[in-house]
Design a protein around this motif. Structure first.
Motif, PDB file in Angstrom:
ATOM      1  N   GLY A 117     -43.742  35.201 -17.006  1.00 10.63           N
ATOM      2  CA  GLY A 117     -44.859  35.197 -17.944  1.00 10.63           C
ATOM      3  C   GLY A 117     -44.421  34.605 -19.268  1.00 10.63           C
ATOM      4  N   MET A 118     -45.357  34.422 -20.173  1.00 10.90           N
ATOM      5  CA  MET A 118     -45.039  33.862 -21.483  1.00 10.90           C
ATOM      6  C   MET A 118     -44.007  34.726 -22.205  1.00 10.90           C
ATOM      7  SD  MET A 118     -46.892  31.169 -21.474  1.00 10.90           S
ATOM      8  CE  MET A 118     -46.762  30.596 -23.161  1.00 10.90           C
ATOM      9  N   LYS A 119     -43.076  34.064 -22.855  1.00 14.42           N
ATOM     10  CA  LYS A 119     -42.020  34.786 -23.558  1.00 14.42           C
ATOM     11  C   LYS A 119     -42.611  35.627 -24.690  1.00 14.42           C
ATOM     12  CE  LYS A 119     -37.558  34.121 -25.849  1.00 14.42           C
ATOM     13  NZ  LYS A 119     -36.521  33.133 -26.246  1.00 14.42           N
ATOM     14  N   PHE A 138     -30.159  45.184 -16.681  1.00  9.27           N
ATOM     15  CA  PHE A 138     -31.133  44.315 -17.342  1.00  9.27           C
ATOM     16  C   PHE A 138     -30.480  43.000 -17.740  1.00  9.27           C
ATOM     17  CE2 PHE A 138     -34.306  42.706 -20.139  1.00  9.27           C
ATOM     18  CZ  PHE A 138     -33.625  42.236 -21.264  1.00  9.27           C
ATOM     19  N   PHE A 139     -31.169  41.878 -17.470  1.00  9.32           N
ATOM     20  CA  PHE A 139     -30.717  40.572 -17.912  1.00  9.32           C
ATOM     21  C   PHE A 139     -31.901  39.765 -18.413  1.00  9.32           C
ATOM     22  CE2 PHE A 139     -27.133  41.462 -15.021  1.00  9.32           C
ATOM     23  CZ  PHE A 139     -26.070  41.181 -15.879  1.00  9.32           C
ATOM     24  N   ASP A 140     -31.639  38.948 -19.431  1.00  5.24           N
ATOM     25  CA  ASP A 140     -32.615  37.982 -19.933  1.00  5.24           C
ATOM     26  C   ASP A 140     -32.070  36.611 -19.577  1.00  5.24           C
ATOM     27  OD1 ASP A 140     -33.954  36.071 -21.611  1.00  5.24           O
ATOM     28  OD2 ASP A 140     -34.659  37.743 -22.843  1.00  5.24           O
ATOM     29  N   SER A 141     -32.759  35.889 -18.699  1.00  9.66           N
ATOM     30  CA  SER A 141     -32.234  34.606 -18.225  1.00  9.66           C
ATOM     31  C   SER A 141     -32.101  33.587 -19.353  1.00  9.66           C
ATOM     32  CB  SER A 141     -33.123  34.063 -17.095  1.00  9.66           C
ATOM     33  OG  SER A 141     -34.411  33.746 -17.572  1.00  9.66           O
ATOM     34  N   ASP A 142     -33.025  33.581 -20.295  1.00  6.84           N
ATOM     35  CA  ASP A 142     -32.930  32.659 -21.428  1.00  6.84           C
ATOM     36  C   ASP A 142     -31.683  32.949 -22.260  1.00  6.84           C
ATOM     37  OD1 ASP A 142     -35.136  31.171 -20.813  1.00  6.84           O
ATOM     38  OD2 ASP A 142     -36.490  32.177 -22.208  1.00  6.84           O
ATOM     39  N   ALA A 143     -31.384  34.224 -22.473  1.00  4.84           N
ATOM     40  CA  ALA A 143     -30.197  34.598 -23.244  1.00  4.84           C
ATOM     41  C   ALA A 143     -28.929  34.158 -22.533  1.00  4.84           C
ATOM     42  CB  ALA A 143     -30.186  36.104 -23.483  1.00  4.84           C
ATOM     43  N   LEU A 144     -28.933  34.216 -21.197  1.00  7.55           N
ATOM     44  CA  LEU A 144     -27.758  33.784 -20.438  1.00  7.55           C
ATOM     45  C   LEU A 144     -27.580  32.266 -20.502  1.00  7.55           C
ATOM     46  CD1 LEU A 144     -28.081  36.092 -17.306  1.00  7.55           C
ATOM     47  CD2 LEU A 144     -26.419  36.286 -19.167  1.00  7.55           C
ATOM     48  N   SER A 169     -28.831  24.131 -16.027  1.00  4.84           N
ATOM     49  CA  SER A 169     -28.259  25.396 -16.495  1.00  4.84           C
ATOM     50  C   SER A 169     -29.188  26.556 -16.151  1.00  4.84           C
ATOM     51  CB  SER A 169     -28.024  25.343 -18.013  1.00  4.84           C
ATOM     52  OG  SER A 169     -27.051  24.393 -18.346  1.00  4.84           O
ATOM     53  N   GLU A 170     -30.487  26.358 -16.335  1.00  6.64           N
ATOM     54  CA  GLU A 170     -31.464  27.395 -15.976  1.00  6.64           C
ATOM     55  C   GLU A 170     -31.375  27.727 -14.487  1.00  6.64           C
ATOM     56  OE1 GLU A 170     -35.367  27.236 -18.841  1.00  6.64           O
ATOM     57  OE2 GLU A 170     -35.196  25.672 -17.312  1.00  6.64           O
ATOM     58  N   ALA A 171     -31.309  26.681 -13.668  1.00  2.81           N
ATOM     59  CA  ALA A 171     -31.252  26.875 -12.221  1.00  2.81           C
ATOM     60  C   ALA A 171     -29.974  27.605 -11.817  1.00  2.81           C
ATOM     61  CB  ALA A 171     -31.358  25.531 -11.509  1.00  2.81           C
ATOM     62  N   GLU A 172     -28.850  27.251 -12.432  1.00  2.00           N
ATOM     63  CA  GLU A 172     -27.579  27.899 -12.102  1.00  2.00           C
ATOM     64  C   GLU A 172     -27.600  29.385 -12.457  1.00  2.00           C
ATOM     65  OE1 GLU A 172     -23.931  28.576 -10.612  1.00  2.00           O
ATOM     66  OE2 GLU A 172     -25.166  26.774 -10.380  1.00  2.00           O
ATOM     67  N   VAL A 173     -28.177  29.713 -13.595  1.00  2.21           N
ATOM     68  CA  VAL A 173     -28.291  31.115 -14.007  1.00  2.21           C
ATOM     69  C   VAL A 173     -29.147  31.898 -13.011  1.00  2.21           C
ATOM     70  CG1 VAL A 173     -29.326  32.644 -15.735  1.00  2.21           C
ATOM     71  CG2 VAL A 173     -27.861  30.763 -16.464  1.00  2.21           C
ATOM     72  N   GLY A 188     -37.242  33.342 -17.929  1.00  2.00           N
ATOM     73  CA  GLY A 188     -37.823  32.374 -18.855  1.00  2.00           C
ATOM     74  C   GLY A 188     -38.848  31.490 -18.176  1.00  2.00           C
ATOM     75  N   ASP A 189     -39.441  30.596 -18.969  1.00  2.10           N
ATOM     76  CA  ASP A 189     -40.489  29.712 -18.443  1.00  2.10           C
ATOM     77  C   ASP A 189     -39.964  28.775 -17.364  1.00  2.10           C
ATOM     78  OD1 ASP A 189     -42.380  30.798 -20.182  1.00  2.10           O
ATOM     79  OD2 ASP A 189     -41.804  29.427 -21.794  1.00  2.10           O
ATOM     80  N   GLY A 190     -38.681  28.400 -17.453  1.00  6.98           N
ATOM     81  CA  GLY A 190     -38.117  27.489 -16.467  1.00  6.98           C
ATOM     82  C   GLY A 190     -38.062  28.062 -15.071  1.00  6.98           C
ATOM     83  N   ALA A 191     -38.174  29.387 -14.950  1.00  3.43           N
ATOM     84  CA  ALA A 191     -38.098  30.031 -13.636  1.00  3.43           C
ATOM     85  C   ALA A 191     -39.259  29.660 -12.741  1.00  3.43           C
ATOM     86  CB  ALA A 191     -38.038  31.550 -13.802  1.00  3.43           C
ATOM     87  N   VAL A 192     -40.371  29.197 -13.294  1.00  2.53           N
ATOM     88  CA  VAL A 192     -41.548  28.882 -12.478  1.00  2.53           C
ATOM     89  C   VAL A 192     -41.902  27.401 -12.549  1.00  2.53           C
ATOM     90  CG1 VAL A 192     -42.496  31.202 -12.723  1.00  2.53           C
ATOM     91  CG2 VAL A 192     -43.146  29.437 -14.373  1.00  2.53           C
ATOM     92  N   GLN A 193     -41.006  26.576 -13.082  1.00  4.25           N
ATOM     93  CA  GLN A 193     -41.330  25.166 -13.279  1.00  4.25           C
ATOM     94  C   GLN A 193     -40.667  24.247 -12.261  1.00  4.25           C
ATOM     95  OE1 GLN A 193     -40.438  24.877 -17.603  1.00  4.25           O
ATOM     96  NE2 GLN A 193     -42.608  24.412 -17.872  1.00  4.25           N
ATOM     97  N   SER A 194     -40.012  24.816 -11.271  1.00  6.63           N
ATOM     98  CA  SER A 194     -39.444  23.980 -10.204  1.00  6.63           C
ATOM     99  C   SER A 194     -39.450  24.770  -8.909  1.00  6.63           C
ATOM    100  CB  SER A 194     -38.016  23.544 -10.546  1.00  6.63           C
ATOM    101  OG  SER A 194     -37.097  24.605 -10.385  1.00  6.63           O
TER     102      SER A 194
END
Length: 307
Positions: A117-119, A138-144, A169-173, A188-194
């Motif tokens: 969802g939206m950050k 708990f993890f925040d993918s954007d923070a990673l 980098s997003e995909a690897e995380v 993050g938003d990148g999780a649903v963009q590919s």
């Protein structure tokens, strides 16, 4: 390649009073009067009108006495049998949430949860609370991603200068996170963009946290540092940017296993103002959706078993 470092964080009524009162109460005043009348005629056949007159006051006194005893008895019963009203129990939302998490956890079997969802701070707080209730990490993918890039500034620069490298980098995380269990991930938003990243989300349960854009925009404006005027933006500018981003990502959000809408939760809780909805309210709704999903999964597994 991004490297992730993480740490564990009543049996019937009882009559009270003299037993003689019960005996007298069981006899009608008329039968008592007849008994008195027949006794006096057997003792003397020549009763005068004066003796008849004397019987009337005695009968009246007997009836009055019986009425008093009857009233005393009927007044005593409600005092013994009336139950005092118990105050309504106040349900602690935190305890209710933990109890629900205990009920859901066995069927969940350690499956990770990805919140898309939206950050917003609402989504981040929700993810932390769910992790605490379920005893997950708990993890925040954007923070990673930022950590892997060398910090927030470096990640922003990487995104502006090397979009492909940033997406990798997003995909690897997400790949590393999807290989683990017992996680609540604020994605993050990148999780649903590919399609690749959406495939990683299939390793767990994905929940779309749908927060109205105006609330997200208001939160972002409030979080912007006032000490840096060059980075400050007006509410309308932030809202316009979010609307454009939402158009790019909403199709991906819709692929989530379940949708938890802030507007729907507010309606269910009887709130006219969205700000009255608590993070506990949202977390309870997420757990209910997860409970439905695990139940459906169990039914499908049982249906597929051979006879």
């Amino acid at each position: 390649m991004a490297t992730i470092h993480f740490a564990t964080y009543n049996g019937g009524l009882k009559f009270r009073g003299d037993s003689s009162a019960i005996a007298l109460s069981s006899i009608s005043p008329f039968s008592a009067a007849s008994y008195s009348s027949s006794s006096s005629s057997s003792s003397s056949s020549s009763a005068t009108s004066s003796s008849s007159s004397a019987a009337k006051p005695r009968r009246s006194r007997l009836q009055a006495s019986l009425r008093r005893k009857s009233l005393t008895a009927t007044r005593a019963l409600p005092e013994e049998t009336t139950l005092s009203a118990q105050p309504e129990a106040v349900v602690d939302p935190t305890l209710a949430l933990k109890k629900k998490a205990v009920d859901v956890a066995p069927a969940l079997k350690g499956t990770s949860i990805f919140l898309v969802g939206m950050k917003s701070s609402i989504k981040t707080q929700l993810a932390r609370l769910l992790a605490e209730a379920l005893r997950y990490y708990f993890f925040d993918s954007d923070a990673l991603v930022e950590e892997a890039a060398g910090g927030e500034a470096s990640a922003k620069l990487l995104r502006e200068t090397d979009e492909q490298g940033f997406r990798e980098s997003e995909a690897e995380v997400l790949k590393q996170l999807s290989s683990m269990g017992r996680l609540v991930v604020c994605a993050g938003d990148g999780a649903v963009q590919s399609s690749t990243n959406l495939g990683f989300l299939r390793h767990g349960i994905s929940i779309w946290i749908d927060v109205p854009l105006d609330i997200v925009a208001r939160g972002l404006v409030e979080d912007l540092p006032s000490s840096q005027p060059s980075t400050s933006q007006s509410y309308s500018e932030v809202l316009a940017q979010l609307a454009a981003m939402y158009e790019e990502t909403r199709v991906g959000y819709a692929t989530a296993d379940a949708n938890v809408s802030l507007q729907k939760v507010a309606s269910q809780c009887g709130h006219d103002d969205f700000s009255d909805v608590t993070v506990e309210d949202l977390a309870m709704e997420v757990l209910k959706e997860i409970e439905k999903l695990t139940r459906v999964k169990k039914m499908m597994a049982e249906a597929g078993r051979p006879f």
